[in-house]
Design an enzyme around this catalytic site. Structure first.
Site, PDB file in Angstrom:
ATOM      1  N   GLY A   1       0.784  -1.230   0.000  1.00  0.00           N
ATOM      2  CA  GLY A   1       0.000   0.000   0.000  1.00  0.00           C
ATOM      3  C   GLY A   1       0.812   1.274   0.000  1.00  0.00           C
TER       4      GLY A   1
ATOM      5  N   TYR B   1       5.858 -14.637 -14.598  1.00  0.00           N
ATOM      6  CA  TYR B   1       4.908 -13.663 -14.058  1.00  0.00           C
ATOM      7  C   TYR B   1       3.476 -14.067 -14.384  1.00  0.00           C
ATOM      8  CZ  TYR B   1       2.699  -9.134 -13.109  1.00  0.00           C
ATOM      9  OH  TYR B   1       1.889  -8.134 -12.619  1.00  0.00           O
TER      10      TYR B   1
END
Length: 250
Positions: A14, A150
């Site tokens: 965050g 990924y």
């Protein structure tokens, strides 16, 4: 709107990009936020931006010791989490022949172990009516060169949306996901590319995006907040694509 009065969200990763934008909007709508980040410096910088309704934890989503400790750290601030946004992560990209075990393990630890064990540890703090939101990627739906590891990791996260939804229904916890396209974040910062190389890569990407621009982190945050809100009370096990249509338009 104040959709999140008396609500607390935990947002992993965050400190910047989509996670930070989501934290800002959650606070604007009346909630409190706990963010995680890998360094004390970035966590403190984010807290300066977010203000008094935000709290920070230094925690690496790719480190199993930190993951096993996350509940204890969260309980320093609250005994209940209403929204869990599993957002932490970054990308590393390489041709198949250049991928080594370290890169493979690094991405799977961060992108797969991270959200799984964070959720495992935090779920006891979540009551009926709360919401889990996974951050997936258009890379789970589009085959791109150099993205093999990924994409595989994000596909595993995509799978979690369905399996967690099936298992958590009995607890009244909704589980959904947001699938970002090309968003203005620091996803390339850990790739080892120079700023010039990153800028050139973005220039090459833009013509392939239907809207001919990268998305803003706030555009992802808007969808996360929708999924977390009562407005999405009948949405469960879903993944919303926020990618300007790139995964379906050729």
């Amino acid at each position: 709107m104040q959709r999140f009065n008396n609500k607390t969200a935990l947002i992993t990763g965050g400190t910047n990009g989509m996670g930070l934008a989501t934290a800002q909007k959650f606070i604007e709508e009346g909630g409190k936020v706990i963010i995680t980040g890998r360094s004390e410096k970035t966590v403190n910088m984010a807290l300066e931006i977010l203000g008094e309704k935000a709290f920070g934890i230094v925690s690496n989503a790719g480190n199993i010791n930190d993951l096993m400790n996350i509940r204890k750290e969260v309980e320093k601030y609250t005994d209940q989490i209403d929204v869990l946004f599993l957002n932490a992560g970054y990308g590393k990209f390489a041709p198949i022949e250049c991928v080594d075990e370290n890169q493979f393990d690094e991405l799977f630890n961060m992108l797969v172990k991270g959200p799984f064990f964070t959720a495992q540890q935090i779920l006891p703090l979540m009551k009926s009516g709360s919401s889990v939101i996974f951050n997936t990627s258009m890379a789970a739906d589009i085959a791109m060169p150099d993205f093999s590891i990924y994409s595989a990791a994000k596909s595993a996260v995509q799978s979690f949306i369905k399996t967690f939804a099936a298992e958590l229904t009995k607890h009244g916890v909704r589980v959904n996901g947001v699938s970002p396209g090309h968003i203005k974040t620091n996803i390339f910062n850990n790739t080892g590319l120079t700023k010039e190389q990153i800028d050139n890569a973005i220039i090459d990407i833009i013509p392939n995006i239907p809207f001919k621009r990268q998305g803003e982190p706030s555009e992802i945050a808007n969808v996360v907040l929708f999924l977390a809100s009562e407005e999405a009370s009948y949405i469960h096990g879903a993944e919303i694509k926020v990618d300007a249509g790139i995964s379906v338009i050729r």
